[in-house]
Design a protein around this motif. Structure first.
Motif, PDB file in Angstrom:
ATOM      1  N   ARG A   1      54.023  66.127  72.211  1.00 45.49           N
ATOM      2  CA  ARG A   1      53.668  66.597  70.973  1.00 45.49           C
ATOM      3  C   ARG A   1      54.027  66.195  69.670  1.00 45.49           C
ATOM      4  O   ARG A   1      53.546  65.718  68.599  1.00 45.49           O
TER       5      ARG A   1
ATOM      6  N   PRO B   1      51.669  62.243  66.307  1.00 43.42           N
ATOM      7  CA  PRO B   1      51.426  61.710  64.668  1.00 43.42           C
ATOM      8  C   PRO B   1      51.881  60.392  64.716  1.00 43.42           C
ATOM      9  O   PRO B   1      51.466  59.255  63.924  1.00 43.42           O
ATOM     10  N   LEU B   2      53.064  59.972  65.438  1.00 42.53           N
ATOM     11  CA  LEU B   2      53.702  58.592  65.453  1.00 42.53           C
ATOM     12  C   LEU B   2      52.644  57.529  66.022  1.00 42.53           C
ATOM     13  O   LEU B   2      52.394  56.722  65.617  1.00 42.53           O
TER      14      LEU B   2
ATOM     15  N   ASP C   1      49.718  56.732  64.097  1.00 37.95           N
ATOM     16  CA  ASP C   1      50.096  55.905  63.075  1.00 37.95           C
ATOM     17  C   ASP C   1      50.458  54.537  63.308  1.00 37.95           C
ATOM     18  O   ASP C   1      50.687  53.519  62.553  1.00 37.95           O
TER      19      ASP C   1
ATOM     20  N   GLU D   1      52.981  53.765  64.957  1.00 33.54           N
ATOM     21  CA  GLU D   1      54.572  53.854  64.739  1.00 33.54           C
ATOM     22  C   GLU D   1      55.389  53.842  66.137  1.00 33.54           C
ATOM     23  O   GLU D   1      56.554  53.703  65.883  1.00 33.54           O
TER      24      GLU D   1
ATOM     25  N   GLU E   1      44.389  66.859  70.715  1.00 30.63           N
ATOM     26  CA  GLU E   1      45.476  67.292  69.518  1.00 30.63           C
ATOM     27  C   GLU E   1      45.424  65.654  68.898  1.00 30.63           C
ATOM     28  O   GLU E   1      45.673  65.444  67.633  1.00 30.63           O
TER      29      GLU E   1
ATOM     30  N   ARG F   1      43.463  63.435  68.831  1.00 35.44           N
ATOM     31  CA  ARG F   1      42.147  63.066  68.180  1.00 35.44           C
ATOM     32  C   ARG F   1      42.118  63.884  66.791  1.00 35.44           C
ATOM     33  O   ARG F   1      41.480  63.185  65.661  1.00 35.44           O
ATOM     34  N   ARG F   2      42.719  64.913  66.838  1.00 33.18           N
ATOM     35  CA  ARG F   2      42.823  65.608  65.457  1.00 33.18           C
ATOM     36  C   ARG F   2      43.618  64.893  64.472  1.00 33.18           C
ATOM     37  O   ARG F   2      43.569  64.704  63.246  1.00 33.18           O
ATOM     38  N   TRP F   3      44.862  64.259  65.002  1.00 34.48           N
ATOM     39  CA  TRP F   3      45.869  63.729  64.094  1.00 34.48           C
ATOM     40  C   TRP F   3      45.060  62.438  63.649  1.00 34.48           C
ATOM     41  O   TRP F   3      45.125  62.202  62.432  1.00 34.48           O
TER      42      TRP F   3
ATOM     43  N   LEU G   1      42.579  63.577  60.785  1.00 34.79           N
ATOM     44  CA  LEU G   1      43.169  64.002  59.726  1.00 34.79           C
ATOM     45  C   LEU G   1      43.572  62.654  58.916  1.00 34.79           C
ATOM     46  O   LEU G   1      43.357  62.625  57.683  1.00 34.79           O
ATOM     47  N   ARG G   2      44.013  61.606  59.471  1.00 36.42           N
ATOM     48  CA  ARG G   2      44.598  60.479  58.688  1.00 36.42           C
ATOM     49  C   ARG G   2      43.185  59.739  58.156  1.00 36.42           C
ATOM     50  O   ARG G   2      43.209  59.241  57.017  1.00 36.42           O
ATOM     51  N   ARG G   3      42.169  59.651  59.014  1.00 35.97           N
ATOM     52  CA  ARG G   3      40.901  59.076  58.328  1.00 35.97           C
ATOM     53  C   ARG G   3      40.452  60.025  57.250  1.00 35.97           C
ATOM     54  O   ARG G   3      39.956  59.379  56.367  1.00 35.97           O
TER      55      ARG G   3
ATOM     56  N   PRO H   1      47.276  69.513  64.075  1.00 36.73           N
ATOM     57  CA  PRO H   1      46.090  69.709  63.154  1.00 36.73           C
ATOM     58  C   PRO H   1      45.265  70.891  63.506  1.00 36.73           C
ATOM     59  O   PRO H   1      44.652  70.983  64.727  1.00 36.73           O
TER      60      PRO H   1
ATOM     61  N   TRP I   1      50.824  56.302  52.698  1.00 33.48           N
ATOM     62  CA  TRP I   1      50.415  56.223  54.154  1.00 33.48           C
ATOM     63  C   TRP I   1      48.918  56.483  54.416  1.00 33.48           C
ATOM     64  O   TRP I   1      48.409  55.566  55.060  1.00 33.48           O
TER      65      TRP I   1
END
Lengths: 285, 183
Positions: A7, A11-12, A15, A17, A39, A41-43, A46-48, B102, B132
């Motif tokens: 989890r 996020p990495l 990204d 990364e 989860e 997919r939600r990250w 959120l970035r998009r 999220p 970012w």
């Protein structure tokens, strides 16, 4: 890899990364865990979403010409510095002849009334708020920053009209900066010196504008006469604007101080102005 | 490359939209953003002789100047220390940790709320999340721009995202939105 460890890496991964080995291990886990895949997919969403939310704000069309003009002025200023003493002498000579010319009007001026440009009080109020109160614009380099004499010396070589950066320390005001932002908004040349200090025990920001020609604030302005000098006074957006003329130029003071305080201050400023104008006039003569 | 006025303009001016976009979101005000961009370009112009064109081009360098200019202005206006230290920032936002990632929302409908949440972040977090999200810079590029270790970037980005998600959860709760109901 435990679900909690996975989890933290999601996020990495979203990204791009994550090192290759971790990425593979996590991908394998995601194939077995719809919950983690959701989860991730939600990250990504959120970035998009953040990208989309922040992307759609174009710069104002006037910004590029403004920056180009500022760069041109800066280039011209540097060339002036390269010219050094010779250009300073030339500028002084120009100022000398200009002052002589201003004191002895050409014959045509004797028969034709001078043209007066209308500048609304809210324009002064706007630049007072923006340059002096909010942004503390310092467009010129001089040292120390509160020294009006140094500021005057820095601005003079780049200015071909009479302007004032009075020393108001005796009135409790320190010079905070000098800028020419007004130039960009109107077809005038204006030196804007702004000060911070106190008047009647209250903190006050004060602007002194020197305009390269005669202006009027328009019909709504209140006319007054202080110590034999004619003033126009108008309020705009909570700021009082006091304007007066000296020969072929106009000057204005701006402050949120009340009108009476500004008029009292104007009388004090006149002494400082006379001090600053006197040497220039003496040289002109 | 010749480092004259024309080469500076040719290199730098095409990036003005991107620089403005960051300045606009950093400052939260159009006029302030214009002033920030102008000050950034004048500083860059002055220092152009010392600039080395690397593989990422001139934009990260302009962003670095913008970032420093913004922090200096922010410190001057607020009469606060130049930059918040990391521990203080971390302490300030302790307790905002979310464990489930999220929230489940329709992110296609939340642009305005995300924008508001980002503008409400502390300046150091806002810079990182703007670089970012808007520029899609890598963590290392962001670290170069803000002059901080990559670990600091990851930490700030993590905290910023936590706060962003927390704001979105609050928004969802107050608007009675549940999974997929935002549309």
């Amino acid at each position: 890899m435990t679900p909690d460890q996975a989890r933290k890496l999601l996020p990495l991964l979203a990204d791009g990364e994550l090192p290759e080995a971790d990425r593979r291990a996590l991908q394998a886990l995601l194939e077995r865990s719809p919950e983690l895949a959701e989860e991730l997919r939600r990250w990504e969403a959120l970035r998009r979403c953040a990208h989309r939310a922040l992307a759609a704000e174009p710069a104002p069309p006037a910004l590029t010409p403004r920056i180009r003009a500022a760069l041109s002025r800066e280039t011209a200023r540097r060339r002036l510095q390269v010219g050094g003493g010779l250009l300073a002498v030339a500028a002084a000579a120009l100022l000398f002849f200009w002052l002589r010319g201003a004191q002895r009007p050409a014959p045509s001026d004797l028969v034709r009334p001078p043209q007066v440009t209308l500048v609304r009080a809210d324009a002064f109020a706007q630049f007072h708020r923006r340059c002096a109160v909010t942004n503390h614009h310092r467009q010129y380099e001089y040292d120390p920053p509160s020294c009006s004499e140094s500021a005057f010396a820095a601005v003079a070589p780049q200015t071909c009209f009479r302007f004032l950066i009075p020393d108001l320390t005796a009135d409790g005001f320190e010079l905070d900066g000098v800028c020419r932002c007004f130039d960009r908004a109107v077809d005038l040349h204006v030196i804007h010196a702004h000060y911070v200090g106190e008047h009647d025990g209250q903190p006050v920001v004060l602007s002194v504008f020197s305009v390269d020609r005669l202006i009027s604030l328009g019909g709504a302005a209140h006319a007054s006469r202080i110590d034999g000098r004619d003033y126009e006074l108008e309020s705009a957006d909570g700021v009082n604007v006091l304007k007066w003329d000296e020969q072929q130029s106009s000057f204005a003071m701006c402050s949120a101080a009340d009108a009476d305080a500004l008029e009292r201050l104007a009388a004090d400023v006149q002494a400082a102005i006379r001090d600053q104008l006197a040497p220039a006039l003496a040289r002109g003569n | 490359m010749r480092k004259d006025e024309q080469s500076f303009e040719a290199l730098a001016v095409p990036h003005m939209q991107a620089i403005y976009r960051i300045a606009r979101r950093l400052s939260g005000d159009q006029h302030e953003a214009e002033d920030l961009v102008q000050e950034t370009y004048l500083k860059a112009h002055k220092a152009f002789a010392r600039f080395e064109l690397r593989k990422f081009g001139i934009r990260p360098w302009l962003l670095k100047i913008l970032h420093n200019t913004f922090l200096n202005r922010h410190a001057r206006l607020s009469r606060a220390p130049k930059a918040a230290d990391q521990r203080a920032l971390d302490q300030q936002h302790e307790g905002a940790e979310l464990s489930s990632g999220p929230p489940e929302l329709d992110y296609e409908q939340l642009d305005g709320e995300v924008r508001r949440a980002i503008e409400a972040l502390a300046p150091d977090f806002r810079t990182v999340i703007l670089l970012w999200a808007t520029m899609e810079h890598s963590y290392q590029e962001i670290a170069d721009i803000i002059g901080a270790p990559i670990g600091t970037v990851m930490s700030r980005l993590h905290r910023a995202r936590q706060q962003l998600m927390s704001a979105l959860e609050d928004y969802a709760r107050s608007n009675r939105l549940t999974t997929k109901d935002a549309s």
